[in-house]
Design a protein around this motif. Structure first.
Motif, PDB file in Angstrom:
ATOM      1  N   GLU A 158       0.844  -1.206   0.000  1.00 41.16           N
ATOM      2  CA  GLU A 158       0.000   0.000   0.000  1.00 41.16           C
ATOM      3  C   GLU A 158       0.876   1.252   0.000  1.00 41.16           C
ATOM      4  O   GLU A 158       1.994   1.230   0.514  1.00 41.16           O
ATOM      5  N   ALA A 159       0.314   2.307  -0.516  1.00 45.94           N
ATOM      6  CA  ALA A 159       0.979   3.614  -0.440  1.00 45.94           C
ATOM      7  C   ALA A 159      -0.099   4.680  -0.443  1.00 45.94           C
ATOM      8  O   ALA A 159      -1.209   4.450  -0.933  1.00 45.94           O
ATOM      9  N   GLY A 160       0.230   5.802   0.106  1.00 43.76           N
ATOM     10  CA  GLY A 160      -0.775   6.855   0.136  1.00 43.76           C
ATOM     11  C   GLY A 160      -0.170   8.229   0.311  1.00 43.76           C
ATOM     12  O   GLY A 160       1.002   8.374   0.713  1.00 43.76           O
ATOM     13  N   TYR A 161      -0.941   9.219  -0.050  1.00 38.16           N
ATOM     14  CA  TYR A 161      -0.521  10.611   0.129  1.00 38.16           C
ATOM     15  C   TYR A 161      -1.760  11.407   0.500  1.00 38.16           C
ATOM     16  O   TYR A 161      -2.825  11.234  -0.095  1.00 38.16           O
ATOM     17  N   ARG A 162      -1.650  12.236   1.499  1.00 40.48           N
ATOM     18  CA  ARG A 162      -2.763  13.131   1.830  1.00 40.48           C
ATOM     19  C   ARG A 162      -2.214  14.523   2.050  1.00 40.48           C
ATOM     20  O   ARG A 162      -1.085  14.693   2.546  1.00 40.48           O
ATOM     21  N   SER A 163      -3.001  15.480   1.656  1.00 45.87           N
ATOM     22  CA  SER A 163      -2.503  16.848   1.702  1.00 45.87           C
ATOM     23  C   SER A 163      -3.650  17.815   1.942  1.00 45.87           C
ATOM     24  O   SER A 163      -4.767  17.605   1.473  1.00 45.87           O
ATOM     25  N   GLN A 164      -3.352  18.857   2.686  1.00 42.42           N
ATOM     26  CA  GLN A 164      -4.317  19.933   2.885  1.00 42.42           C
ATOM     27  C   GLN A 164      -3.585  21.244   2.545  1.00 42.42           C
ATOM     28  O   GLN A 164      -3.137  21.962   3.422  1.00 42.42           O
ATOM     29  N   PRO A 165      -3.421  21.498   1.220  1.00 44.31           N
ATOM     30  CA  PRO A 165      -2.590  22.631   0.808  1.00 44.31           C
ATOM     31  C   PRO A 165      -3.124  23.975   1.290  1.00 44.31           C
ATOM     32  O   PRO A 165      -2.354  24.893   1.556  1.00 44.31           O
ATOM     33  N   ILE A 166      -4.436  24.086   1.359  1.00 46.14           N
ATOM     34  CA  ILE A 166      -5.052  25.285   1.939  1.00 46.14           C
ATOM     35  C   ILE A 166      -6.082  24.800   2.961  1.00 46.14           C
ATOM     36  O   ILE A 166      -6.569  23.673   2.857  1.00 46.14           O
ATOM     37  N   PRO A 167      -6.403  25.634   3.926  1.00 47.46           N
ATOM     38  CA  PRO A 167      -7.307  25.160   4.970  1.00 47.46           C
ATOM     39  C   PRO A 167      -8.626  24.643   4.430  1.00 47.46           C
ATOM     40  O   PRO A 167      -9.236  23.756   5.019  1.00 47.46           O
ATOM     41  N   GLU A 168      -9.063  25.158   3.301  1.00 42.52           N
ATOM     42  CA  GLU A 168     -10.391  24.808   2.800  1.00 42.52           C
ATOM     43  C   GLU A 168     -10.407  23.557   1.929  1.00 42.52           C
ATOM     44  O   GLU A 168     -11.459  23.153   1.455  1.00 42.52           O
ATOM     45  N   PHE A 169      -9.269  22.979   1.681  1.00 40.05           N
ATOM     46  CA  PHE A 169      -9.244  21.858   0.733  1.00 40.05           C
ATOM     47  C   PHE A 169      -8.266  20.784   1.177  1.00 40.05           C
ATOM     48  O   PHE A 169      -7.147  21.088   1.574  1.00 40.05           O
ATOM     49  N   MET A 170      -8.698  19.549   1.134  1.00 38.36           N
ATOM     50  CA  MET A 170      -7.773  18.444   1.387  1.00 38.36           C
ATOM     51  C   MET A 170      -8.083  17.285   0.451  1.00 38.36           C
ATOM     52  O   MET A 170      -9.199  17.151  -0.035  1.00 38.36           O
ATOM     53  N   TRP A 171      -7.095  16.493   0.193  1.00 38.22           N
ATOM     54  CA  TRP A 171      -7.306  15.293  -0.608  1.00 38.22           C
ATOM     55  C   TRP A 171      -6.470  14.159  -0.041  1.00 38.22           C
ATOM     56  O   TRP A 171      -5.476  14.384   0.651  1.00 38.22           O
ATOM     57  N   ASP A 172      -6.915  12.961  -0.339  1.00 34.79           N
ATOM     58  CA  ASP A 172      -6.284  11.780   0.236  1.00 34.79           C
ATOM     59  C   ASP A 172      -6.341  10.673  -0.814  1.00 34.79           C
ATOM     60  O   ASP A 172      -7.414  10.329  -1.307  1.00 34.79           O
ATOM     61  N   LEU A 173      -5.184  10.159  -1.170  1.00 31.60           N
ATOM     62  CA  LEU A 173      -5.118   9.099  -2.178  1.00 31.60           C
ATOM     63  C   LEU A 173      -4.436   7.877  -1.579  1.00 31.60           C
ATOM     64  O   LEU A 173      -3.405   8.004  -0.913  1.00 31.60           O
ATOM     65  N   ALA A 174      -5.023   6.719  -1.804  1.00 31.76           N
ATOM     66  CA  ALA A 174      -4.393   5.476  -1.361  1.00 31.76           C
ATOM     67  C   ALA A 174      -4.424   4.490  -2.517  1.00 31.76           C
ATOM     68  O   ALA A 174      -5.455   4.357  -3.194  1.00 31.76           O
ATOM     69  N   VAL A 175      -3.306   3.844  -2.779  1.00 28.75           N
ATOM     70  CA  VAL A 175      -3.254   2.806  -3.810  1.00 28.75           C
ATOM     71  C   VAL A 175      -2.832   1.504  -3.148  1.00 28.75           C
ATOM     72  O   VAL A 175      -2.138   1.513  -2.131  1.00 28.75           O
TER      73      VAL A 175
END
Lengths: 213, 728
Positions: free
Chosen positions: B541-558
């Motif tokens: 498994e691998a993943g990356y999550r980020s909240q570049p600005i307070p109003e937006f976040m994303w999370d990806l897992a493969v």
């Protein structure tokens, strides 16, 4: 028509007076603006300070939870935090006291301004408004106490032998210097996490901050 | 001229006035802070205790006490952060005094404890983790736990009938899918008979849920049994946190009636309690030409007490009971022509559980806990008189030790005994053993090592266990987490996990109804006592999550999962049926030794377009390739979107849309549907809501599995209304 009348000698004097008055008014306005900006800067500074003291108050609450308190604390009914000297931290501490517990005990916040009034406390916060000379006397007084409180100083300049923790503001963040040996000597056990968060008194980070301060 | 003069005067007066207004506005703005600051100072020499009336947070003028920009809400958030992770306080800017939403809002800062069995946050978890918060629960249109789980990326939820669900993660989909560890307040609710969960007998007061942590991917190195494809951990609130009484009731076109009630209080300063009860009656599903028979009624009740004799000890005692009834229309084999009979085979179920947990905390990082529970479930079908009685005892111990500044060590041991008794008509269930015992004993070790403080974290652990069926098992895991800053997290993991065999895998013998009425051909499903070893998975498994600005976040897992020794079904073998003249069995055996691969990715994003408008969306791609007869029994694509509007402070509007791909091997078509929820909160203690579900595209099947042998129904559109009231 208006232009020609303005240029007539008879009308020049009142117009000049008006212009001068206008300039004076603009000057007054600029002065007011300057004062306003100054006052607002002061207000902004106060806001920043209020944020600073909320963070310090929350940190004090955290200290309460990350320190293992001695047995005699357990038999007391309340967890007492005393604020020595006038400080904006009082309001935030009072709100925390109304919502939270430390060591499973209700928090009681006391405010004193003289050494003889210092009650038996778990944490003693010394405000920056307290003169340097008085701090030594406070430390002497608490050293005689059977149950010495955790002594927290408001600013890094106040840090000296006998002070357990002193707050510092570094790069817009509230940090603290922690004299672990002193704390342990007084029968308190610091959690490893708190140790990691605090700066050691001889750490380069704290020394640099002292020099820069 | 005079007019001109007056005009100049008028303008200068206006300028003066404007200046004065600005001056006083600015001064009053600035001084207000000073005045309130002064009030803070002037309150010195006073003493405030929790017993004082003025110390009631509702009565304190919090903003005056706090002064400046910092509100009581900000202080609450700071306290919450301090309770979760004190180190985060040193990341809060002094200039604002406010918790940056990077840290606190919803996602990266949400507390998680399931991944490593230690307190952490989503942003610092080296796994694909998703947390359903209380706010998400309140804005959801779900009435059941499976429906609530639909919002989790990667999870597959299908309603089979009005009273049964298929819930799975990253793998084969089905009602009796195993490989998921599902816990409610520390108690595993999967049934050792078949390794799955009776979702129909689970009902919880949603208001009492603290949060639901869903970890996708193996968690077996610390949780062991069944934590192969994921863990769903439903964490209930401490009874000290649920003061007062909560009441929710409603009715609708399919939900005939439901009510949830919960009341909390304290016996003393150290002993608090909560009593709860739930009830509902659910209407059947929908079929165009026949009257369905899959209604469901359930009543539950119970209590939880929390005792904190001092700051180091916390003892929980909780117990619950339930009683339920569900309708089932089953196709059953008969020994006489036409060899199949449609009969109403209702299920009556009851059960109870008792759980106690003692946690001893030395400090935030050093504690041990000891937990034990007993769970009884009795499931009886009428009139076929197939009765399943399961008694489960589980003991669990774990200790967490901060060995030094870099090493956080966790270890534990666990014992589970499941005793299943089965009563049946031999014609349906062949010669299944009537009494089975399954035991599993194991321990785990895990170390979290900070390679670089607050940047690189390495987690290594393994579970070692032994069970009645397959003997010794090992389930190691290695995880690496990189947090370059407070807003980004990258992680990789390699794990091995095993699915412990269920009792049914070894002993089931179900004689099913003939698919050709009038022809005495009986499908026969047979377990095998010669199953060797467990089904295992090696998961990357691998993943990356980020909240570049307070109003937006994303999370990806493969992920890529390689399953070995997979349990599946053989091709049918025809055998004579001695009980039916001329009868034949089409015998299908459960065998292991197959292989399966599953791979895919899950993408989740959350965006706050305005203070009053938040969007959440997720997309899941899943591909399953199997050498056994379960190939592709999961939808390849899932899309989920939720829009939460705060129309006003008191009027909330939520839209949820989801698309679920078809499952070709089960002939389940794709569908997309929408739920709508409108709620009005006249005050903070009361809420009226109206909910429309399946609001578009009418009725649809979500699942189809003929070998289940019972009537599967469509999910129809429905409307229900609720009223919620909280009071002291």
């Amino acid at each position: 028509m208006h232009n020609s009348s303005l240029t007539t000698p008879a009308s020049t004097a009142p117009c000049r007076r008006s212009a001068i008055r206008g300039l004076l008014n603009i000057g007054t306005l600029l002065l007011f603006w300057t004062i306003c900006i100054t006052v607002n800067c002061h207000a902004a500074n106060e806001k920043s300070r209020s944020g600073e003291y909320n963070l310090k108050a929350v940190n004090i609450y955290g200290f309460g939870n990350y320190i293992r308190w001695p047995e005699y604390t357990k038999i007391r009914t309340d967890f007492v935090i005393t604020v020595y000297g006038d400080s904006p931290i009082l309001g935030a501490l009072q709100i925390i006291a109304s919502k939270k517990k430390i060591a499973n005990k209700p928090i009681v916040v006391k405010s004193v301004t003289s050494i003889s009034d210092i009650p038996q406390s778990e944490i003693l916060f010394i405000s920056e408004s307290v003169p340097q000379g008085e701090i030594s006397k406070i430390l002497e007084h608490t050293a005689l106490s059977r149950s010495k409180p955790l002594i927290v100083a408001d600013t890094p300049r106040m840090f000296q032998t006998g002070i357990d923790i002193a707050f510092c503001v570094i790069e817009d963040r509230v940090r603290f210097v922690l004299d672990a040996e002193n704390v342990n000597r007084n029968g308190l056990t610091i959690d490893a996490k708190l140790l990691r968060l605090g700066m050691a008194p001889d750490s380069p980070e704290f020394q640099q901050h002292l020099v820069a301060d | 001229m005079r007019q001109l003069h007056q005009g100049i005067y008028a303008r200068s007066r206006a300028l003066n006035l404007l200046g004065l207004i600005l001056f006083f506005t600015a001064c009053s703005y600035g001084y207000a802070d000073e005045i309130s600051g002064g009030q803070n100072s002037s309150s010195s020499s006073s003493s405030i205790t929790p017993e004082d009336d003025t110390n009631d947070p509702d009565e304190l003028d919090l903003d005056v006490m706090l002064n400046g920009d910092v509100s009581a809400d900000d202080l609450d958030k700071l306290l919450e952060l301090a309770d979760t992770d004190l180190s985060q306080i040193s990341n809060v800017p002094v200039s604002t005094g406010q918790v940056d939403s990077h840290i606190q809002s919803g996602t990266l800062g949400v507390e998680v404890s399931t991944v490593t069995r230690t307190k952490s946050t989503v942003g610092k978890s080296p796994a694909a983790v998703f947390v359903i918060t209380q706010e998400m629960i309140q804005r959801s249109s779900a009435r059941t736990i499976p429906d609530l789980l639909r919002m989790v990326p990667g999870i597959q939820v299908a309603r089979i009938t009005s009273s049964s669900w298929a819930v799975s993660l990253r793998g084969v989909h089905g009602q009796f899918t195993d490989g998921l560890q599902i816990q409610v307040d520390g108690r595993s609710i999967y049934n050792s008979m078949f390794g799955g969960v009776y979702w129909e007998w689970q009902d919880i007061v949603f208001e009492d849920i603290e949060r639901i942590e869903v970890v996708r991917g193996p968690g077996a190195s610390v949780w062991g049994a069944n934590a192969v494809n994921g863990i769903i951990n439903i964490i209930m609130k401490d009874s000290a946190k649920t003061k007062g009484t909560y009441l929710k009731m409603g009715t609708g076109s399919r939900e005939r009636g439901f009510a949830n009630a919960s009341t909390s209080g304290n016996f003393s300063d150290t002993l608090t309690y909560r009593l709860y009860g739930t009830w509902f009656e659910r209407e059947t599903g929908y079929l165009p030409d026949v009257i369905p028979h899959d209604d469901l009624n359930l009543m539950t009740g119970g209590f939880r007490t929390d005792w904190r004799p001092d700051d180091e000890n916390h003892v929980i005692l909780e117990a619950g009971i339930f009683q339920g009834h569900k309708g089932t229309l089953a196709s059953r084999a008969t020994p006489t022509f036409p060899y199949v009979n449609q009969l109403i085979e209702d299920t009556q179920a009851q059960g109870y559980h008792v759980l106690s947990r003692w946690t001893h905390t030395y400090s935030d990082e050093n504690e041990w806990s000891l937990q034990g529970y007993f769970n009884m479930l009795d499931n009886t079908n009428h009139p076929s008189a197939v009765r399943l009685n399961t008694n489960t005892i589980e003991l669990d111990f774990q200790q967490r030790l901060q060995l030094n500044e870099r090493n956080l060590f966790v270890y534990g041991a666990n014992y589970r005994l499941a005793d299943t008794e089965l009563s049946y008509d031999p014609f349906y269930l062949g010669n299944m053993p009537r009494d089975n015992q399954f035991q599993n004993f194991g321990g785990f070790l895990q170390d979290q090592y900070q390679l670089v403080e607050d940047r690189w974290l390495f987690v290594l652990g393994t579970k070692l266990s032994s069970n009645s069926f397959t003997g010794f098992e090992y389930q190691p895991s290695a995880r690496l987490l990189f947090t370059p800053n407070e807003t980004d997290t990258a992680w990789v993991a390699v794990s091995r996990a095993v699915t412990l065999p269920a009792v049914t895998d070894r002993y089931i013998q179900v004689i099913q109804a003939t698919p050709l009425p009038g022809v005495p051909l009986f499908p026969l499903l047979r377990g095998s006592t010669t199953l060797t070893g467990s089904e295992s998975v090696l998961a990357y498994e691998a993943g990356y999550r980020s909240q570049p600005i307070p109003e937006f976040m994303w999370d990806l897992a493969v992920f890529y999962n390689q399953y070995d020794n997979v349990v599946g079904l053989t091709d049918p073998v025809f055998l004579p049926n001695p009980n039916v003249p001329g009868g034949t069995y089409a015998a299908v055996d459960i065998r292991n030794g197959g292989s399966r691969q599953s791979y895919g990715f899950e993408l989740f994003s959350e965006i706050e377009l305005a203070e009053w408008w938040k969007l959440r969306s997720s997309y899941t791609f899943l591909q399953v390739n199997s050498s056994m007869r379960d190939n592709g029994a999961a939808p390849n694509n899932n899309l989920y979107m939720q829009s939460s509007f705060d129309l006003t402070d008191r009027l909330l509007f939520d839209l949820t849309w989801r698309y679920v791909d078809n499952i070709p091997s089960l002939n389940v078509p794709s569908y997309n549907t929408m739920d709508v929820r409108l709620s009005w909160r006249p005050n903070e203690n009361m809420e009226w809501a109206i909910v429309g579900r399946q609001a578009i595209n009418g009725s649809h099947f979500e699942f189809f599995q003929p070998e289940l042998g019972y009537q599967i129904t469509e999910v129809p559109p429905e409307v229900y209304a609720t009223f919620t009231w909280r009071f002291q």
